[in-house]
Write a protein that holds these residues in place. Structure first.
Motif, short mmCIF file in Angstrom:
data_model
loop_
_atom_site.label_atom_id
_atom_site.label_comp_id
_atom_site.label_asym_id
_atom_site.label_seq_id
_atom_site.Cartn_x
_atom_site.Cartn_y
_atom_site.Cartn_z
N GLY A 389 0.84 -1.19 0.00
CA GLY A 389 0.00 0.00 0.00
C GLY A 389 0.87 1.24 0.00
N GLN A 390 1.25 1.69 1.16
CA GLN A 390 2.22 2.77 1.34
C GLN A 390 3.59 2.14 1.60
OE1 GLN A 390 1.65 6.09 1.21
NE2 GLN A 390 -0.50 5.82 0.69
N PRO A 391 4.69 2.83 1.33
CA PRO A 391 6.00 2.27 1.65
C PRO A 391 6.09 1.93 3.13
CG PRO A 391 6.21 4.23 0.29
CD PRO A 391 4.77 4.16 0.71
N ILE A 392 6.81 0.88 3.45
CA ILE A 392 6.98 0.49 4.85
C ILE A 392 7.97 1.45 5.48
CG2 ILE A 392 7.65 -1.38 6.39
CD1 ILE A 392 6.98 -3.33 4.22
N GLY A 393 7.45 2.53 6.04
CA GLY A 393 8.31 3.55 6.59
C GLY A 393 9.11 4.21 5.48
N GLY A 417 -2.77 -10.08 -1.11
CA GLY A 417 -3.39 -9.59 -2.33
C GLY A 417 -2.47 -8.61 -3.02
N GLN A 418 -3.01 -7.81 -3.91
CA GLN A 418 -2.19 -6.84 -4.61
C GLN A 418 -1.56 -5.84 -3.66
OE1 GLN A 418 -1.21 -6.65 -7.68
NE2 GLN A 418 -0.31 -4.59 -7.68
N SER A 419 -2.38 -5.29 -2.74
CA SER A 419 -1.88 -4.27 -1.82
C SER A 419 -2.38 -4.49 -0.40
CB SER A 419 -2.30 -2.87 -2.30
OG SER A 419 -1.81 -2.59 -3.59
N HIS A 420 -2.74 -5.72 -0.04
CA HIS A 420 -3.18 -5.99 1.33
C HIS A 420 -2.75 -7.39 1.75
CE1 HIS A 420 -6.44 -8.06 -0.83
NE2 HIS A 420 -6.84 -8.59 0.31
N ALA A 421 -2.76 -7.61 3.06
CA ALA A 421 -2.34 -8.89 3.62
C ALA A 421 -3.32 -9.31 4.71
CB ALA A 421 -0.93 -8.78 4.19
N LEU A 422 -3.47 -10.62 4.88
CA LEU A 422 -4.35 -11.20 5.89
C LEU A 422 -3.57 -12.17 6.76
CD1 LEU A 422 -7.45 -12.09 3.66
CD2 LEU A 422 -7.13 -10.01 5.02
N MET A 423 -3.99 -12.26 8.04
CA MET A 423 -3.40 -13.19 8.99
C MET A 423 -4.49 -13.71 9.91
SD MET A 423 -0.51 -10.41 9.79
CE MET A 423 -1.80 -9.23 9.34
N TRP A 430 -6.83 -10.65 10.90
CA TRP A 430 -6.32 -9.28 10.87
C TRP A 430 -5.94 -8.93 9.44
CZ3 TRP A 430 -5.24 -12.68 14.79
CH2 TRP A 430 -5.52 -12.25 16.10
N ALA A 431 -6.00 -7.63 9.14
CA ALA A 431 -5.68 -7.15 7.79
C ALA A 431 -4.71 -5.99 7.85
CB ALA A 431 -6.95 -6.74 7.05
N LEU A 432 -3.90 -5.87 6.82
CA LEU A 432 -3.00 -4.73 6.59
C LEU A 432 -3.20 -4.26 5.16
CD1 LEU A 432 0.39 -6.05 8.02
CD2 LEU A 432 -0.98 -4.22 9.01
N GLY A 433 -2.95 -2.99 4.89
CA GLY A 433 -2.98 -2.49 3.53
C GLY A 433 -4.35 -2.02 3.09
N ARG A 434 -4.61 -2.11 1.79
CA ARG A 434 -5.86 -1.59 1.25
C ARG A 434 -6.44 -2.53 0.19
NH1 ARG A 434 -2.01 2.11 -1.26
NH2 ARG A 434 -1.90 1.69 -3.50
N LYS A 442 -14.37 2.68 -4.26
CA LYS A 442 -13.58 3.29 -3.20
C LYS A 442 -12.62 2.29 -2.59
CE LYS A 442 -17.22 2.50 0.24
NZ LYS A 442 -18.10 3.13 1.25
N GLN A 443 -11.57 2.83 -1.98
CA GLN A 443 -10.59 1.99 -1.30
C GLN A 443 -10.97 1.83 0.17
OE1 GLN A 443 -6.64 3.44 -1.82
NE2 GLN A 443 -6.54 2.88 -3.99
N ILE A 444 -10.76 0.63 0.66
CA ILE A 444 -10.97 0.32 2.07
C ILE A 444 -9.67 -0.26 2.58
CG2 ILE A 444 -12.33 -1.00 3.74
CD1 ILE A 444 -14.55 -1.16 1.66
N GLY A 445 -9.27 0.10 3.78
CA GLY A 445 -8.01 -0.44 4.24
C GLY A 445 -7.77 -0.28 5.72
N ALA A 446 -6.69 -0.92 6.13
CA ALA A 446 -6.23 -0.87 7.51
C ALA A 446 -4.88 -0.19 7.54
CB ALA A 446 -6.14 -2.28 8.10
N ALA A 447 -4.63 0.59 8.58
CA ALA A 447 -3.36 1.29 8.70
C ALA A 447 -2.21 0.30 8.73
CB ALA A 447 -3.35 2.15 9.96
#
Length: 551
Positions: A389-393, A417-423, A430-434, A442-447
């Motif tokens: 999604g966004q650069p990691i720091g 996925g393309q720009s998100h991850a699941l665990m 839990w989810a990361l990304g968008r 629209k985009q949906i995501g987790a910080a």
């Protein structure tokens, strides 16, 4: 929270019945390339049963961006869908709308797993050997192709594409762009020269390091930058040797049309740098490996691989010892190397990433996203590197960013996925990304810094899966939960309108009924109605495959 580290064409055979009927494969979503395994239906807005696999003894199913695969209990593998670049392994670039056994792997090993990249495929057998096929111009098949050969392949591919584009332009203006003697006109030659000048400067730069390697790029460009006259003679020969008359739609009009399928692509329809049958990844042939370093020269051949993952431009392997090997092109640190963003043969990841993985018991599972990778360790920790999604720091100088996800219980399943991850820990997800909403608007995501809990199932979570912009979780009692976008109603309608014009009356495409079925997409996690006893789910680009227990 995250703990961050700032270093570093044979005969084809249908999949035949080999066991009593137990599991069924269901498919839905986009089917324009045949990835759902049915004919004359560009989109499936509800699940369809793949009858050809009903009694085949399916062990697992995988959905890629536009192709699919099924691993059988016999150790055989079937692939279908888009065959571009030869990624199905059937000896050509043709699409297949029915699961078809990969004959080239018969007798070479029992396939236990596979990874489906955008344009290439990896196959893993029970002895830890890896086979690959498809696109390899970034080295994602791991053949150790030299930079000089890659430069030549890119140039040849560009020449083919430019020639086809020129032919299409000339046909649209009722002109072939050649003079009366069959030579390419000066106008088109000058256009091609301008494009060649651009290509020479941009060929391989996105996926190799600057500095010392820049000289290699320039030398490769010099070696394979053919003159305008030489390219013209080549195209003239291909065009004149392979042509036939065809109607332009006007009254009695005809024009000579080069048959580029045979003359340019060859009988398999493949471009340079593409492999149409699975080839085993063996000894390290990468040009940067010192010839006297026998340990490095052995490459992945001496390792037992237990997990594989593939994205568009790169591939990842996890060995029995928990080490990570990677190859291909990655501009965002997804290869895990400190000094290189491009390698064409499997190279072991070292440095901080390797240290973090070993401290947590080594990698036992891998997932590859669009521009990031993630590994599950033996101790249930999740390590992520690259860009999600966004650069990691802020990416540090001299190495890729590595992040260990902190504050979570031991994880049992991961997905990318393309720009998100699941665990999941077996109860919560839990989810990361968008990702995208059901209609894609629209985009949906987790910080990134704080994994967000998106689902909790008291009955337990068996596994998670992530598609291009979609997510899924399978509960231990066989329920399926999904969210994000598999395919929108607008996309489904557009596919129908696009393909119905190419169908004859005998095979007319039925109008897809409007559907709000959760299996096609949902803004929030929701149980998918109509499905039960789901054993596993695999989400692709815009389609899905589910393995369901019939009993």
């Amino acid at each position: 929270m995250l703990r961050k580290f700032f270093q570093c064409v044979p005969r084809q055979t249908k999949c035949e019945a080999v066991a009593d009927k137990k599991l069924s494969v269901l498919a839905w979503g986009r089917n324009a390339e045949g990835q759902c395994g049915v004919e004359n239906k560009p989109v499936c807005v509800e699940p369809v049963v793949l009858h050809s696999l009903e009694s085949a003894g399916v062990q697992s199913v995988l959905a890629g961006k536009v192709h699919s695969a099924a691993i059988l209990k016999t150790g055989e593998v079937c692939t279908w869908g888009c065959g571009k670049a030869g990624k199905l392994g059937h000896g050509s670039s043709e699409n297949y709308s029915e699961p078809t056994r990969v004959e080239a792997l018969i007798g070479r090993g029992e396939i236990t797993s596979a990874a489906l990249g955008s344009q290439h495929t990896l196959f893993l057998d029970n002895k830890g050997a890896v086979f690959s096929c498809g696109e390899n111009k970034e080295g994602q098949c791991g053949y150790g192709t030299s930079i000089a050969v890659l430069a030549k392949q890119r140039r040849e591919e560009w020449d083919i594409g430019a020639n086809i584009g020129r032919i299409a332009t000339n046909l649209s203006s009722n002109s072939v762009g050649m003079d009366g003697h069959g030579n390419i006109s000066e106008h088109h030659a000058s256009q091609k020269s301008q494009h060649s000048a651009w290509f020479s400067g941009q060929a391989l730069k996105p996926f190799i390091d600057r500095g010392a390697r820049q000289a290699e790029v320039e030398e490769a460009s010099r070696l394979f930058d053919l003159s305008k006259q030489e390219r013209a003679r080549s195209h003239q020969s291909a065009s004149s040797s392979h042509s036939h008359d065809f109607s332009l739609g006007g009254k009695g009009k005809s024009q000579s049309k080069p048959v580029w399928d045979a003359a340019m692509f060859g009988p398999t329809g493949l471009l340079p740098g593409q492999s149409h049958t699975p080839t085993r990844i063996g000894r390290d042939l990468h040009e940067l490996v010192a010839q006297h370093d026998q340990k490095r020269q052995a490459g992945i051949e001496g390792e037992v691989v237990r997990a594989v993952a593939a994205s568009r431009y790169f591939s990842m392997l996890a060995t029995a010892s928990g080490e990570i090997w990677s190859f291909g092109g990655g501009f965002n640190g997804e290869l895990g190397f400190r000094h290189s963003s491009w390698v064409t043969s499997a190279q072991k990841v070292e440095g901080k990433l390797a240290q973090v993985l070993q401290e947590n018991g080594g990698a036992i599972a891998l997932q590859a996203g669009g521009t990031f990778c993630m590994a599950l360790t033996a101790q249930g920790k999740v390590v992520v590197w690259g860009k999600i999604g966004q650069p990691i720091g802020e990416r540090p100088r001299g190495g890729p960013m590595v992040a260990e996800i902190m504050g979570l219980p031991p994880i049992i399943s991961i997905a990318a996925g393309q720009s998100h991850a699941l665990m999941t820990d077996g109860e919560r997800v839990w989810a990361l990304g968008r990702w995208l909403s059901a209609d894609g608007s629209k985009q949906i995501g987790a910080a990134w810094g704080t994994p967000e809990e998106v689902l909790r199932l008291p009955q337990g979570v068996r596994s998670v899966s992530a598609g291009l912009h979609s997510s899924a979780a399978v509960s231990r009692d066989g329920q399926l939960w999904m969210w994000g976008k598999v395919i929108s109603q607008d996309h489904a309608k557009a596919l129908h309108e696009q393909h119905s014009g190419f169908q004859c009356a005998k095979h007319a495409v039925p109008e897809p009924p409007p559907s709000s079925w959760t299996g096609l997409g949902s803004d929030q996690p929701a149980q998918v109605e109509g499905l039960k006893n789901v054993q596993s789910i695999s989400l692709g680009g815009v389609h899905a495959l589910a393995l369901v227990d019939d009993e």
